[in-house]
Scaffold this motif. Structure first.
Motif, PDB file in Angstrom:
ATOM      1  N   ARG A   6       0.950  -1.100   0.349  1.00 44.09           N
ATOM      2  CA  ARG A   6      -0.224   0.161  -0.095  1.00 44.09           C
ATOM      3  C   ARG A   6       1.194   1.005  -0.063  1.00 44.09           C
ATOM      4  N   ARG A  71      -8.122   4.376   6.932  1.00 48.09           N
ATOM      5  CA  ARG A  71      -8.427   3.413   6.817  1.00 48.09           C
ATOM      6  C   ARG A  71      -9.187   3.181   5.176  1.00 48.09           C
ATOM      7  N   GLU A 150      -7.166   2.394   2.602  1.00 49.45           N
ATOM      8  CA  GLU A 150      -7.277   1.203   1.697  1.00 49.45           C
ATOM      9  C   GLU A 150      -9.094   1.434   0.974  1.00 49.45           C
TER      10      GLU A 150
END
Ligand code: URA
Length: 219
Positions: A6, A71, A150
């Motif tokens: 990531r 996230r 994310e």
């Protein structure tokens, strides 16, 4: 491993936007290449922005709020009256419903990051115009490079169509995973729409459950 990937993806995306075309260039410019933006640096870069005409009517820039390492990022359309006055996104009635949606996911508002496609209130809450969106998009990209979420949830037709650059109706976009800047995007209905059409809440809940599945969240 996922965290490393990531970070690498966020770095490469940021480097691409910064115009660093290949490793040879980035090795020659280590200070530029090694620094990812922070939310503070993006906000600083924005300053008292006058890049589009929305600055003329604003009380406050509504930059964004939440966990700098979230996230999950929620992206709405544009600040409304209350947001413009307080300088904070989603603090009006729709914002209260957004808070409930976040809590239904087992999260708190402070766990996620919340912002809009444009940071200044359009007059009479009209949709942002293409040049306003274009002027503001680098700041959204900067926020994404800083937070490195994310997943992104876009709220409503405008945010989804603006990020995905397509005119597909939100009724068809919602519930389907898409991508923006290499980050998974889940378009869903805007909480203001849910206030007018509460019978649609089930669909939004289904979309949020998809997001929870992707992030491995359990209620
Ligand atoms: N609607 C949005 O899209 N954003 C806000 O911040 C408030 C209402």
């Amino acid at each position: 491993m996922q965290e490393v990937l990531r970070e690498l993806r966020a770095y490469l995306e940021w480097a691409r936007q910064a115009g660093l075309q290949n490793l040879a260039v980035s090795q020659r410019q280590p200070d530029v290449a090694m620094k990812l933006p922070t939310l503070e640096s993006v906000r600083e870069q924005m300053g008292e922005c006058t890049l589009c005409k929305l600055h003329k009517g604003r009380h406050n820039i509504v930059f964004g709020v939440g966990n700098p390492c979230a996230r999950l990022m929620f992206v709405g359309e544009a600040p409304g009256e209350e947001e413009d006055l307080q300088g904070l996104p989603f603090v009006g009635k729709a914002g209260q419903l957004l808070t409930k949606m976040i809590e239904a996911m087992g999260l708190r508002r402070e766990d996620v990051y919340i912002c809009n496609t444009v940071k200044c209130r359009p007059p009479n809450n009209r949709n942002p115009e293409p040049e306003e969106l274009e002027a503001c998009e680098p700041f959204l990209r900067g926020q994404l490079a800083a937070v490195r979420p994310e997943a992104i949830v876009t709220l409503g037709k405008f945010a989804a169509q603006a990020l995905l650059r397509e005119a597909t109706p939100i009724s068809r976009l919602r519930g389907q995973w898409r991508e923006y800047q290499g980050i998974p995007v889940m378009p869903t209905f805007h909480p203001a729409y849910l206030l007018r059409s509460p019978q649609e809440k089930g669909k939004v809940w289904a979309d949020l459950q998809e997001v929870m599945k992707k992030l491995g969240l359990r209620k």
